[in-house]
Design a protein around this motif. Structure first.
Motif, PDB file in Angstrom:
ATOM      1  N   LEU A  18     -55.901   0.827  74.859  1.00 55.50           N
ATOM      2  CA  LEU A  18     -56.037   1.647  73.651  1.00 55.50           C
ATOM      3  C   LEU A  18     -56.864   0.900  72.597  1.00 55.50           C
ATOM      4  N   TYR A  19     -56.559  -0.404  72.457  1.00 54.86           N
ATOM      5  CA  TYR A  19     -57.259  -1.212  71.446  1.00 54.86           C
ATOM      6  C   TYR A  19     -58.756  -1.187  71.686  1.00 54.86           C
ATOM      7  N   SER A  20     -59.147  -1.394  72.968  1.00 54.58           N
ATOM      8  CA  SER A  20     -60.586  -1.488  73.256  1.00 54.58           C
ATOM      9  C   SER A  20     -61.283  -0.148  73.039  1.00 54.58           C
ATOM     10  N   SER A  21     -60.547   0.949  73.244  1.00 57.54           N
ATOM     11  CA  SER A  21     -61.187   2.257  73.039  1.00 57.54           C
ATOM     12  C   SER A  21     -61.497   2.490  71.557  1.00 57.54           C
ATOM     13  N   GLN A  22     -60.819   1.735  70.674  1.00 56.85           N
ATOM     14  CA  GLN A  22     -61.045   1.942  69.235  1.00 56.85           C
ATOM     15  C   GLN A  22     -61.816   0.808  68.568  1.00 56.85           C
ATOM     16  N   ALA A  23     -61.991  -0.309  69.315  1.00 57.39           N
ATOM     17  CA  ALA A  23     -62.617  -1.488  68.691  1.00 57.39           C
ATOM     18  C   ALA A  23     -64.103  -1.267  68.473  1.00 57.39           C
ATOM     19  N   LYS A  24     -64.566  -1.765  67.303  1.00 56.19           N
ATOM     20  CA  LYS A  24     -65.988  -1.591  66.994  1.00 56.19           C
ATOM     21  C   LYS A  24     -66.818  -2.685  67.672  1.00 56.19           C
ATOM     22  N   TYR A  25     -66.290  -3.920  67.660  1.00 54.60           N
ATOM     23  CA  TYR A  25     -67.106  -5.025  68.175  1.00 54.60           C
ATOM     24  C   TYR A  25     -66.254  -5.954  69.053  1.00 54.60           C
ATOM     25  N   ILE A  26     -65.454  -6.822  68.427  1.00 53.88           N
ATOM     26  CA  ILE A  26     -64.652  -7.759  69.230  1.00 53.88           C
ATOM     27  C   ILE A  26     -63.570  -6.968  69.967  1.00 53.88           C
ATOM     28  N   GLY A  27     -63.619  -7.007  71.299  1.00 59.78           N
ATOM     29  CA  GLY A  27     -62.643  -6.258  72.096  1.00 59.78           C
ATOM     30  C   GLY A  27     -63.123  -4.860  72.442  1.00 59.78           C
ATOM     31  N   GLY A 172     -37.409 -18.831  65.621  1.00 58.82           N
ATOM     32  CA  GLY A 172     -36.190 -18.248  66.202  1.00 58.82           C
ATOM     33  C   GLY A 172     -36.324 -16.748  66.417  1.00 58.82           C
ATOM     34  N   ILE A 173     -37.536 -16.227  66.236  1.00 61.33           N
ATOM     35  CA  ILE A 173     -37.748 -14.775  66.372  1.00 61.33           C
ATOM     36  C   ILE A 173     -38.796 -14.509  67.451  1.00 61.33           C
ATOM     37  N   LYS A 174     -38.501 -13.571  68.350  1.00 57.59           N
ATOM     38  CA  LYS A 174     -39.494 -13.188  69.358  1.00 57.59           C
ATOM     39  C   LYS A 174     -40.565 -12.328  68.676  1.00 57.59           C
ATOM     40  N   SER A 175     -41.824 -12.605  68.970  1.00 60.39           N
ATOM     41  CA  SER A 175     -42.920 -11.888  68.304  1.00 60.39           C
ATOM     42  C   SER A 175     -43.665 -10.984  69.271  1.00 60.39           C
ATOM     43  N   SER A 176     -44.343 -10.035  68.718  1.00 65.23           N
ATOM     44  CA  SER A 176     -45.138  -9.109  69.520  1.00 65.23           C
ATOM     45  C   SER A 176     -46.521  -9.690  69.776  1.00 65.23           C
ATOM     46  N   ARG A 177     -46.872  -9.816  71.053  1.00 69.27           N
ATOM     47  CA  ARG A 177     -48.220 -10.287  71.378  1.00 69.27           C
ATOM     48  C   ARG A 177     -49.266  -9.258  70.976  1.00 69.27           C
ATOM     49  N   LYS A 178     -48.855  -7.995  70.946  1.00 71.42           N
ATOM     50  CA  LYS A 178     -49.816  -6.940  70.576  1.00 71.42           C
ATOM     51  C   LYS A 178     -50.275  -7.134  69.132  1.00 71.42           C
TER      52      LYS A 178
END
Ligand code: BTN
Length: 265
Positions: A18-27, A172-178
């Motif tokens: 989804l990210y790449s379908s919306q990215a203008k340049y990087i990604g 101590g908190i799990k983070s979102s890689r997204k």
């Protein structure tokens, strides 16, 4: 915003698509692998891809760090490489690594940069950057900037546990890689465009404000052995200005590695 997607590679894959379908340049084009030797290796193999293509892996089996080190890459981090095809002098290309360090640090609250591009938090290393140049023939070249961030890793091998940490171990908190991926890409896009327009001088103040090395005693580890110095400043090209008993001089990232006098930072 906080969620642990580490156990769900499918969801990370869907997000990247989804990210790449919306990215203008990087990604604007993203390749995702469940596992691969190294995303930098893959970017080099696919160097005919377009400027801004990103290679991401859930796991790396032969992740590489600077100076020939191995980069341990479990399934809980961000392992990505950005392929760039800038029309700039190769000297300025060295600054892309500083752009990447700054962009990662800006994406992680409380993190700082150990010059040139180690991401640190709580005096331990959280991530690193490996930038490599590929010749495309003649004077043309591409740049591969590999970014590694320990996100939800819960423990490290005892050989590195004193100097390595993850976002999870620190907070101590799990983070979102997204979220982290998105922030790194958008910060990188912004900082890289400033670099191309204004050179390193355009991001120098931001970089300095996050650089933990300035104002510290450091050990310069070069080919001719170790020497002690005091880190004074970052120059307009991203070099580290140091002072020792021989005077004031600038060291460049390819020439030396810097260690704190009393530990890793
Ligand atoms: C360092 O030694 O600090 C640099 C570490 C760079 C690791 C990243 S992970 C993604 C990319 N692929 C690799 O094999 N290395 C870089």
């Amino acid at each position: 915003m906080i969620c642990d997607d580490a156990k769900n590679p499918e969801s990370f894959r869907d997000f990247l698509s989804l990210y790449s379908s919306q990215a203008k340049y990087i990604g604007n084009k993203i390749y995702f692998y469940d596992d691969i030797d190294s995303t930098n290796n893959e970017a080099k193999r696919k160097s005919n891809c377009c400027d801004g293509t990103v290679f991401v892996a859930a796991k790396q089996t032969a992740g590489r760090g600077r100076r020939g080190n191995t980069w341990v890459s479990d399934d809980k981090g961000i392992w990505m490489s950005i392929l760039l095809k800038p029309k700039i002098k190769s000297e300025l290309a060295q600054c892309i690594t500083l752009v990447a360090g700054l962009s990662v640090s800006e994406a992680i609250d409380g993190s700082m940069i150990k010059w040139p591009n180690d991401i640190v938090i709580g005096n331990k290393k959280l991530g690193g950057i490996l930038t490599e140049l590929i010749s495309l023939g003649g004077s043309e070249f591409a740049v591969v900037t590999g970014i590694g961030v320990n996100v939800n890793t819960t423990s490290f091998h005892e050989s590195i546990s004193k100097i390595a940490t993850s976002v999870y171990l620190h907070t101590g908190i799990k983070s979102s890689r997204k979220v982290l991926f998105k922030d790194i890409c958008s910060n990188f896009e912004k900082n890289y465009s400033i670099l191309l327009k204004s050179g390193f001088a355009g991001i120098r103040d931001k970089y300095k404000s996050r650089c933990i090395t300035i104002g510290r005693d450091v050990i310069l580890k070069g080919v001719e052995g170790d020497s002690f110095a005091f880190a004074e400043d970052i120059d307009k090209n991203g070099g580290l200005i140091v002072r020792n008993n021989k005077g004031v001089f600038t060291v460049n990232s390819g020439e030396v590695s810097v260690r704190g006098l009393f530990g890793y930072v």
